[in-house]
Scaffold this motif. Structure first.
Motif, PDB file in Angstrom:
ATOM      1  N   UNK A 121       0.829  -1.209   0.000  1.00 37.04           N
ATOM      2  CA  UNK A 121       0.000   0.000   0.000  1.00 37.04           C
ATOM      3  C   UNK A 121       0.862   1.257   0.000  1.00 37.04           C
ATOM      4  N   UNK A 122       0.525   2.207  -0.861  1.00 35.59           N
ATOM      5  CA  UNK A 122       1.221   3.487  -0.900  1.00 35.59           C
ATOM      6  C   UNK A 122       0.296   4.505  -0.234  1.00 35.59           C
ATOM      7  N   UNK A 123       0.777   5.071   0.864  1.00 36.63           N
ATOM      8  CA  UNK A 123      -0.044   5.959   1.699  1.00 36.63           C
ATOM      9  C   UNK A 123       0.213   7.416   1.328  1.00 36.63           C
ATOM     10  N   UNK A 124      -0.886   8.216   1.173  1.00 38.77           N
ATOM     11  CA  UNK A 124      -0.706   9.636   0.864  1.00 38.77           C
ATOM     12  C   UNK A 124      -0.514  10.436   2.142  1.00 38.77           C
ATOM     13  N   UNK A 125      -0.405  11.744   1.996  1.00 41.87           N
ATOM     14  CA  UNK A 125      -0.083  12.601   3.147  1.00 41.87           C
ATOM     15  C   UNK A 125      -1.192  12.643   4.195  1.00 41.87           C
ATOM     16  N   UNK A 126      -2.413  12.290   3.797  1.00 46.16           N
ATOM     17  CA  UNK A 126      -3.530  12.272   4.725  1.00 46.16           C
ATOM     18  C   UNK A 126      -3.723  10.907   5.382  1.00 46.16           C
ATOM     19  N   UNK A 127      -2.840   9.984   5.076  1.00 41.21           N
ATOM     20  CA  UNK A 127      -2.941   8.661   5.673  1.00 41.21           C
ATOM     21  C   UNK A 127      -3.842   7.706   4.920  1.00 41.21           C
ATOM     22  N   UNK A 128      -4.292   8.100   3.729  1.00 43.23           N
ATOM     23  CA  UNK A 128      -5.146   7.240   2.932  1.00 43.23           C
ATOM     24  C   UNK A 128      -4.304   6.410   1.962  1.00 43.23           C
ATOM     25  N   UNK A 129      -4.832   5.269   1.567  1.00 43.06           N
ATOM     26  CA  UNK A 129      -4.133   4.422   0.589  1.00 43.06           C
ATOM     27  C   UNK A 129      -4.322   5.027  -0.799  1.00 43.06           C
ATOM     28  N   UNK A 130      -3.232   5.508  -1.358  1.00 44.00           N
ATOM     29  CA  UNK A 130      -3.261   6.112  -2.688  1.00 44.00           C
ATOM     30  C   UNK A 130      -3.399   5.025  -3.761  1.00 44.00           C
ATOM     31  N   UNK A 131      -2.815   3.867  -3.518  1.00 44.08           N
ATOM     32  CA  UNK A 131      -2.882   2.748  -4.432  1.00 44.08           C
ATOM     33  C   UNK A 131      -1.933   1.658  -3.989  1.00 44.08           C
ATOM     34  N   UNK A 132      -1.839   0.610  -4.775  1.00 42.85           N
ATOM     35  CA  UNK A 132      -0.996  -0.529  -4.426  1.00 42.85           C
ATOM     36  C   UNK A 132       0.108  -0.723  -5.465  1.00 42.85           C
ATOM     37  N   UNK A 133       1.308  -1.010  -4.974  1.00 38.01           N
ATOM     38  CA  UNK A 133       2.471  -1.271  -5.819  1.00 38.01           C
ATOM     39  C   UNK A 133       2.946  -2.705  -5.590  1.00 38.01           C
ATOM     40  N   UNK A 134       3.932  -3.101  -6.373  1.00 42.98           N
ATOM     41  CA  UNK A 134       4.525  -4.424  -6.226  1.00 42.98           C
ATOM     42  C   UNK A 134       5.697  -4.369  -5.246  1.00 42.98           C
ATOM     43  N   UNK A 135       5.927  -5.444  -4.493  1.00 46.20           N
ATOM     44  CA  UNK A 135       7.058  -5.434  -3.555  1.00 46.20           C
ATOM     45  C   UNK A 135       8.417  -5.559  -4.238  1.00 46.20           C
ATOM     46  N   UNK A 136       8.436  -6.129  -5.438  1.00 43.77           N
ATOM     47  CA  UNK A 136       9.700  -6.332  -6.150  1.00 43.77           C
ATOM     48  C   UNK A 136       9.566  -5.894  -7.610  1.00 43.77           C
TER      49      UNK A 136
END
Length: 267
Positions: free
Chosen positions: A217-232
């Protein structure tokens, strides 16, 4: 190339003429240096010369006359002509007799050796009839069948020889990340608020169907999940996403088939 004293060399760059060979039982014939469309087939020769033979372990070199060669017949097993090819450089000839190798194509760097072998039962592969003959893949046509390989469509192609291969296209398939993220390459951060070199990556929206491997999970400045990325990093997702204090935490997708156009408005 073998140094075995029981091996006969019937073709080599050092020999002026191709040599025939006479055998009493099964032999293994091996070719070195076959390239491109070069193949070797064999003729069965009715040999009746009175010249001395050079015997080696049941094999003999022969030099048939022009008359004997003119009456030679092509060596076949059933309807198939056993052959040495760039894909098959050794075959077994299981029958006693007199043979001449026939080179189709250049033999400049070619070496062919013959060696007696034991046994009476050999597979069609060993006999050089499976597959039957030799075909060089020159033309390919699509069959209309497609498949999705990770993030790209692959199309099935068949050659003039009947061989099948899959070719990757630029058409994307499968999961598509739709949330753009601007990465500042100097800082490695995903805020996009700097004037240095930047790269756009794409995250999976929390509410869209995403690749199960995209778990970061990629978290934005407000603490919300901006989206999901891959671990590798892997094929199709190599854009590093970093937290400015913690370094790279995941990898965004390189391209998107569903993301809206990104308009950069500044900070």
């Amino acid at each position: 190339m073998s140094c075995n004293p029981n091996v006969l060399t019937v073709i080599s760059p050092d020999m002026v003429d191709t040599q025939g060979f006479s055998v009493q039982g099964a032999v293994r014939v091996t070719a070195y240096g076959l390239t491109n469309e070069n193949i070797i087939t064999f003729q069965r020769v009715h040999y009746c010369s009175s010249q001395p033979r050079f015997e080696r372990n049941g094999c003999a070199l022969i030099s048939p006359t022009k008359g004997e060669l003119s009456s030679a017949i092509e060596y076949q097993i059933g309807t198939c002509v056993p052959s040495l090819t760039p894909d098959r450089n050794t075959i077994i000839i299981p029958y006693a007799g007199n043979y001449m190798p026939v080179v189709h194509g250049s033999q400049a760097d070619l070496v062919v050796e013959v060696e007696a072998v034991s046994g009476r039962e050999f597979s069609d592969v060993e006999l050089g009839i499976e597959p039957c003959g030799f075909c060089l893949d020159k033309t390919w046509e699509t069959t209309g069948t497609e498949r999705c390989n990770q993030h790209f469509v692959e199309v099935e192609e068949i050659s003039n020889c009947g061989n099948v291969r899959w070719t990757r296209t630029d058409k994307r398939c499968g999961y598509s990340a739709s949330v753009p993220i601007v990465i500042d390459l100097e800082l490695g951060c995903g805020d996009g608020c700097h004037n240095g070199d930047r790269q756009i990556g794409y995250l999976f929206h929390p509410n869209e169907t995403r690749d199960p491997d995209a778990t970061v999970p990629i978290i934005d400045c407000q603490g919300n999940i901006h989206g999901y990325a891959y671990p590798n990093a892997d094929d199709g997702h190599t854009v590093p996403v970093a937290e400015c204090e913690n370094g790279v935490i995941g990898y965004a997708v390189n391209h998107s088939a569903t993301a809206p156009e990104l308009i950069k408005t500044g900070c």
